[in-house]
Design an enzyme around this catalytic site. Structure first.
Site, PDB file in Angstrom:
ATOM      1  CB  ALA A 161       4.238 -38.999 -15.235  1.00 58.98           C
ATOM      2  CE  LYS A 162       4.382 -41.749  -7.833  1.00 62.35           C
ATOM      3  NZ  LYS A 162       3.242 -42.576  -7.801  1.00 62.35           N
TER       4      LYS A 162
END
Length: 419
Positions: free
Chosen positions: A108-109
């Site tokens: 994720a980011k």
């Protein structure tokens, strides 16, 4: 190149790397499409009341690329020009990084399109709390765990943890990693990415037959990762001859005095003006004749326009995506050993995983335990990538990607998400 063009290029590069791995593994188009698509993308409005009473509205993002191998994991960056394409690319790379290090996470980011240097501490706190409220439905210790990245730090994570906990009516220390020690952070987390970069750099020098005490190094991006990586390398005997940041660069062929340099940066906020060396163009540090180049700033700094001027024997990617696909091909032709980001800078997510485990157990480890665990994970991943590269006659990047993508694909298949 504009910021938006760099971010689009990063996503193109991430997709190119995936396509090459899929082709090498012989996967069908349907599985390729699954692996290349984000599981969830969230865009939120982040209104901020400035200290003078004015109201500005920023845009924030959170992309969860994969949860096939476990909860999503990835940093939060505050940086002007952050957009969805950039976050998509970084989330995808996080998936491969976690898989390569055999950590039970997906990628994720997140980020907010804001220059944190333009905000006061009080404004940063309000921005962080509003952003956290916006993404709180999609994060949590069992589904998505943020961490610090460019423009954020352990204080940011403390505000995020508190804001999220307020929505749950209880303290939830496992919702983020990279927190202060007093709030359940892990010893060794702050410098973990840097330690990992230095550890892999020393292994790469050994592979190339270069002794640390005879090696010369440039660190492009003397910041959160680069500064401590330089210290770790210097402690091993490596000579740091040049460093740069967004404001300037300094060069000393005899080696920089790093304690004095750090004191100068603490006082002045930049390496620019450091009297212990020659002031040079920040772009020029990438092209110096050295044994080891560590790009530790942002993506896309080594590209088609300058790759042919890179003289380093080894490039260890301390940043995410610092080398474009076009540059990667040029460096391969030139015989430069490139250690990819999903291996080189994975120390941060390794110790983030340790921190999350400690928070879940309510039991904290000693610093030697953390550092030993980090070194062991990095060494094992390095050995696996070398074996894969040797067996297939390919680059370290393609070997790392093939290992990582294969692990994620097998998880998808085991869960019955594809055939």
């Amino acid at each position: 190149m504009t910021a938006s063009a760099v971010h689009a290029s990063a996503l193109d590069d991430a997709r190119t790397q995936l396509a090459e791995a899929v082709a090498a593994l012989g996967y069908p188009d349907g599985l390729h499409r699954i692996l290349g698509s984000a599981r969830r993308e969230t865009t939120v409005s982040v209104p901020l009341v400035r200290d003078n009473g004015d109201v500005e509205v920023f845009t924030g993002y959170r992309v969860q690329h994969s949860i096939a191998r476990g909860p999503a994991k990835g940093g939060i960056r505050y940086s002007a020009g952050v957009n969805l394409d950039e976050v998509r690319a970084l989330a995808m790379w996080m998936t491969w990084k976690c898989a390569l290090l055999d950590i039970p996470y997906g990628g994720a980011k997140g980020g907010v399109d804001v220059d944190p240097l333009t905000l006061s501490p009080a404004e940063l706190e309000r921005l962080t709390r509003t952003y956290t409220q916006g993404i709180s439905p999609v994060i949590g210790p069992d589904n998505d765990i943020p961490a610090p990245d460019v423009g954020t730090d352990e204080q940011t994570m403390a505000w995020m943890m508190d804001a999220y906990s307020a929505t749950r009516g209880r303290g939830v220390p496992g919702v983020v990693t990279g927190k202060p020690l007093d709030l359940g952070g892990s010893l060794g987390r702050r410098t973990s990415t840097s330690r990992g970069v230095a550890h892999i750099s020393l292994l790469a020098l050994k592979k190339a037959g270069i002794e640390p005490n005879s090696a010369t190094t440039v660190v492009q991006g003397y910041g959160k990762v680069g500064a401590d990586a330089a210290d770790y390398l210097a402690d091993a005997g490596v000579r740091i001859i040049s460093v740069s940041d967004r404001f300037g660069a300094v060069h000393n062929a005899d080696g920089l005095n790093l304690p004095l340099l750090r004191a100068h940066v603490t006082e002045h906020g930049s390496v620019a003006g450091f009297p212990g060396g020659e002031q040079i163009d920040p772009a020029a540090v990438l092209e110096l004749d050295v044994d080891l180049l560590v790009p530790a700033a942002v993506e896309g700094v080594i590209h088609g326009g300058n790759a042919h001027r890179i003289q380093a024997r080894i490039v260890v990617e301390g940043a995410n995506g610092p080398t474009t696909a076009e540059a990667d091909a040029a460096l391969e032709r030139a015989g430069v050993l490139v250690v990819p980001d999903i291996l080189a800078n994975a120390g941060g997510v390794v110790v983030s995983y340790f921190e999350w485990v400690q928070a879940q157990q309510g039991y904290w480890w000693t610093l030697p335990e953390v550092e030993r665990g980090l070194d062991d994970r990095m060494t094992a991943a390095w050995a696996a990538v070398l074996d894969q590269a040797g067996a297939t006659g390919t680059t370290l990047r393609r070997a790392a990607m093939t290992l990582a993508v294969g692990r994620v694909a097998r998880a998808h298949r085991a869960r019955g998400l594809t055939h």
